[in-house]
Design an enzyme around this catalytic site. Structure first.
Site, PDB file in Angstrom:
ATOM      1  N   SER A 176      20.931  27.474  68.034  1.00 15.46           N
ATOM      2  CA  SER A 176      20.110  28.412  67.241  1.00 15.46           C
ATOM      3  C   SER A 176      19.958  27.967  65.801  1.00 15.46           C
ATOM      4  O   SER A 176      20.956  27.745  65.102  1.00 15.46           O
ATOM      5  CB  SER A 176      20.773  29.790  67.198  1.00 15.46           C
ATOM      6  OG  SER A 176      20.745  30.377  68.444  1.00 15.46           O
ATOM      7  N   HIS A 188      14.583  28.948  68.802  1.00 12.87           N
ATOM      8  CA  HIS A 188      14.787  27.928  69.835  1.00 12.87           C
ATOM      9  C   HIS A 188      13.442  27.406  70.323  1.00 12.87           C
ATOM     10  O   HIS A 188      12.788  28.043  71.152  1.00 12.87           O
ATOM     11  CB  HIS A 188      15.511  28.511  71.054  1.00 12.87           C
ATOM     12  CG  HIS A 188      16.988  28.566  70.893  1.00 12.87           C
ATOM     13  ND1 HIS A 188      17.823  27.556  71.315  1.00 12.87           N
ATOM     14  CD2 HIS A 188      17.780  29.500  70.347  1.00 12.87           C
ATOM     15  CE1 HIS A 188      19.062  27.880  71.038  1.00 12.87           C
ATOM     16  NE2 HIS A 188      19.078  29.055  70.450  1.00 12.87           N
ATOM     17  N   HIS A 212      19.832  30.524  77.562  1.00 12.85           N
ATOM     18  CA  HIS A 212      21.132  31.211  77.559  1.00 12.85           C
ATOM     19  C   HIS A 212      21.263  32.116  78.778  1.00 12.85           C
ATOM     20  O   HIS A 212      20.277  32.624  79.306  1.00 12.85           O
ATOM     21  CB  HIS A 212      21.275  32.090  76.307  1.00 12.85           C
ATOM     22  CG  HIS A 212      21.109  31.346  75.023  1.00 12.85           C
ATOM     23  ND1 HIS A 212      19.868  31.053  74.503  1.00 12.85           N
ATOM     24  CD2 HIS A 212      22.022  30.830  74.170  1.00 12.85           C
ATOM     25  CE1 HIS A 212      20.029  30.385  73.375  1.00 12.85           C
ATOM     26  NE2 HIS A 212      21.324  30.233  73.139  1.00 12.85           N
ATOM     27  N   TYR A 226      22.318  35.129  78.651  1.00 15.60           N
ATOM     28  CA  TYR A 226      21.884  36.503  78.336  1.00 15.60           C
ATOM     29  C   TYR A 226      20.376  36.685  78.469  1.00 15.60           C
ATOM     30  O   TYR A 226      19.884  37.812  78.486  1.00 15.60           O
ATOM     31  CB  TYR A 226      22.340  36.939  76.934  1.00 15.60           C
ATOM     32  CG  TYR A 226      21.791  36.131  75.792  1.00 15.60           C
ATOM     33  CD1 TYR A 226      20.475  36.256  75.377  1.00 15.60           C
ATOM     34  CD2 TYR A 226      22.601  35.236  75.112  1.00 15.60           C
ATOM     35  CE1 TYR A 226      19.966  35.502  74.341  1.00 15.60           C
ATOM     36  CE2 TYR A 226      22.112  34.475  74.073  1.00 15.60           C
ATOM     37  CZ  TYR A 226      20.790  34.616  73.690  1.00 15.60           C
ATOM     38  OH  TYR A 226      20.301  33.853  72.668  1.00 15.60           O
ATOM     39  N   GLU A 227      19.639  35.583  78.544  1.00 17.82           N
ATOM     40  CA  GLU A 227      18.186  35.709  78.741  1.00 17.82           C
ATOM     41  C   GLU A 227      17.848  36.043  80.187  1.00 17.82           C
ATOM     42  O   GLU A 227      16.689  36.272  80.524  1.00 17.82           O
ATOM     43  CB  GLU A 227      17.492  34.411  78.341  1.00 17.82           C
ATOM     44  CG  GLU A 227      17.592  34.115  76.852  1.00 17.82           C
ATOM     45  CD  GLU A 227      16.995  32.776  76.504  1.00 17.82           C
ATOM     46  OE1 GLU A 227      15.767  32.664  76.484  1.00 17.82           O
ATOM     47  OE2 GLU A 227      17.767  31.815  76.273  1.00 17.82           O
ATOM     48  N   ALA A 252      25.376  27.857  67.051  1.00 18.94           N
ATOM     49  CA  ALA A 252      25.652  28.768  65.946  1.00 18.94           C
ATOM     50  C   ALA A 252      26.747  29.704  66.434  1.00 18.94           C
ATOM     51  O   ALA A 252      26.693  30.158  67.576  1.00 18.94           O
ATOM     52  CB  ALA A 252      24.401  29.553  65.603  1.00 18.94           C
ATOM     53  N   MET A 283      27.596  32.468  72.222  1.00 14.34           N
ATOM     54  CA  MET A 283      26.997  32.855  73.509  1.00 14.34           C
ATOM     55  C   MET A 283      26.453  31.662  74.283  1.00 14.34           C
ATOM     56  O   MET A 283      25.553  31.824  75.103  1.00 14.34           O
ATOM     57  CB  MET A 283      25.849  33.847  73.243  1.00 14.34           C
ATOM     58  CG  MET A 283      26.225  35.022  72.361  1.00 14.34           C
ATOM     59  SD  MET A 283      24.774  36.024  71.954  1.00 14.34           S
ATOM     60  CE  MET A 283      25.432  37.082  70.659  1.00 14.34           C
ATOM     61  N   SER A 284      26.985  30.485  74.008  1.00 14.18           N
ATOM     62  CA  SER A 284      26.403  29.298  74.661  1.00 14.18           C
ATOM     63  C   SER A 284      27.453  28.215  74.854  1.00 14.18           C
ATOM     64  O   SER A 284      28.648  28.475  74.789  1.00 14.18           O
ATOM     65  CB  SER A 284      25.250  28.756  73.805  1.00 14.18           C
ATOM     66  OG  SER A 284      25.754  28.198  72.616  1.00 14.18           O
ATOM     67  N   ASN A 318      28.136  33.218  60.323  1.00 12.32           N
ATOM     68  CA  ASN A 318      28.510  34.541  59.793  1.00 12.32           C
ATOM     69  C   ASN A 318      30.005  34.736  59.971  1.00 12.32           C
ATOM     70  O   ASN A 318      30.604  34.139  60.865  1.00 12.32           O
ATOM     71  CB  ASN A 318      27.746  35.649  60.536  1.00 12.32           C
ATOM     72  CG  ASN A 318      27.926  35.562  62.043  1.00 12.32           C
ATOM     73  OD1 ASN A 318      27.362  34.692  62.698  1.00 12.32           O
ATOM     74  ND2 ASN A 318      28.732  36.453  62.583  1.00 12.32           N
ATOM     75  N   HIS A 329      20.649  38.447  63.731  1.00  9.86           N
ATOM     76  CA  HIS A 329      20.120  37.118  64.075  1.00  9.86           C
ATOM     77  C   HIS A 329      19.513  36.419  62.854  1.00  9.86           C
ATOM     78  O   HIS A 329      19.558  35.195  62.743  1.00  9.86           O
ATOM     79  CB  HIS A 329      19.076  37.262  65.197  1.00  9.86           C
ATOM     80  CG  HIS A 329      18.655  35.974  65.817  1.00  9.86           C
ATOM     81  ND1 HIS A 329      19.550  35.046  66.349  1.00  9.86           N
ATOM     82  CD2 HIS A 329      17.421  35.429  66.007  1.00  9.86           C
ATOM     83  CE1 HIS A 329      18.872  34.009  66.825  1.00  9.86           C
ATOM     84  NE2 HIS A 329      17.581  34.199  66.633  1.00  9.86           N
TER      85      HIS A 329
HETATM   86  N1  HPA Z   1      28.913  36.361  67.713  1.00 11.43           N
HETATM   87  C1  HPA Z   1      28.416  35.760  68.826  1.00 11.43           C
HETATM   88  N2  HPA Z   1      27.532  34.787  68.766  1.00 11.43           N
HETATM   89  C2  HPA Z   1      27.118  34.368  67.556  1.00 11.43           C
HETATM   90  C3  HPA Z   1      27.601  34.934  66.373  1.00 11.43           C
HETATM   91  C4  HPA Z   1      28.540  35.994  66.460  1.00 11.43           C
HETATM   92  O1  HPA Z   1      29.008  36.548  65.461  1.00 11.43           O
HETATM   93  N3  HPA Z   1      27.001  34.276  65.338  1.00 11.43           N
HETATM   94  C5  HPA Z   1      26.178  33.341  65.898  1.00 11.43           C
HETATM   95  N4  HPA Z   1      26.252  33.391  67.242  1.00 11.43           N
END
Ligand code: HPA
Length: 283
Positions: free
Chosen positions: A30, A61, A83, A85-86, A113, A214-215, A238, A252
């Protein structure tokens, strides 16, 4: 379920556009797609033109293979990934990795990310994965579930030597040489798409996760199954929120914003790793 012929059909579609002797594949996460801009003499192939390739629906993406040279080494770069989740199955998520294998890729470098769970991690730091916790897999979503193709890999692959030691050393050295703030740590993979609650963040910390995302882990498993060497890096976008009733929430947009700072940092590391690989290969 995909069959060998499905992967080979994708290989055929790619080879009809370029025959390139790449041994290294790079997967961009990402907000990190900008890394592909550095690829020279690039041939781009949209995923929509490759049979079987999952197309990401997520903002940030793009969906294309960028094939060319980086630091003088032939590489195949995946700009954008799909992903779980998609709504893609884990097998669909790893389809491109298996195609990379059949294209002759021996070393796979993955980026993502991720949220910083370890209290010592700051936004725009880079974490080089030395291990992972496959939380999604433990919930019954492992890409190797289903019939095993013995020509691809073993039924029960070991996972204690997942992140190649030499590649990690190359990455650490490149981070140091380029003054990139870095850590080595454990990535925990959750399904998303919700970000975590503060209680979940405290749980992840207790369980030994340093970063959460998530990947990546599905792809790493498929790559190791097929015998590739793996390096993976998280760009910390973050700091995860571990207390309730703060005015903060993860979103996001901040993930994409931090990605801009991370592109040059991760790019410097990938270039350093490619140089080290070329030197090691020349010995
Ligand atoms: N959590 C899960 N996936 C992420 C995060 C997060 O804080 N930041 C970027 N991808």
């Amino acid at each position: 379920m995909f069959k060998r012929a499905d992967y080979l059909a994708a290989v055929e579609a790619i080879r009809s556009q370029t025959t390139f002797p790449a041994k290294v594949g790079v997967v961009l996460g990402s907000g990190l797609g900008g890394l592909a801009d550095a690829v020279e003499n690039a041939v781009s192939i949209p995923y929509s033109e490759i049979p079987g390739f999952p197309v990401s629906t997520v903002h940030g993406h793009a969906g294309e293979l960028v094939i060319g040279t980086l630091e003088g080494s032939p590489v195949i770069t995946q700009r954008g990934r799909a992903h779980f989740y998609e709504g893609y199955t884990p097998q669909q998520v790893v389809f491109p990795v298996r195609v990379m294998h059949y294209l002759g890729i021996e070393t796979l470098i993955l980026t993502n990310a991720a949220g910083g769970v370890n209290a010592g991690y700051k936004v725009a730091d880079v974490m080089i994965l030395n291990d992972h916790i496959n939380f999604v897999g433990m919930m019954g979503n492992n890409p190797l579930m289903g019939p095993n193709d013995e020509t691809l890999g073993s039924r029960f692959p070991g996972m204690s030597q997942t992140y190649d030691r030499d590649l990690r050393q190359y990455a650490l050295r490149a981070a140091q040489e380029n003054n990139v703030p870095y850590h080595e740590g454990v990535y925990m993979c959750l399904s998303g798409p919700t970000f975590e609650t503060p209680a979940e963040i405290r749980m992840i910390r207790l369980l030994g996760g340093d970063a959460v995302g998530m990947s990546t882990v599905h792809e790493v498993i498929a790559a190791r199954h097929a015998g590739m060497k793996v390096l993976a890096m998280s760009g910390i976008t973050n700091e995860c929120i571990d207390a309730i009733d703060t005015p903060l929430d993860t979103n996001h947009e901040e993930v994409l914003e931090a990605g801009k700072l991370l592109v040059p940092r991760m790019s410097a590391i990938i270039r350093g790793v490619l140089r080290s690989l070329a030197q090691a290969g020349a010995k």
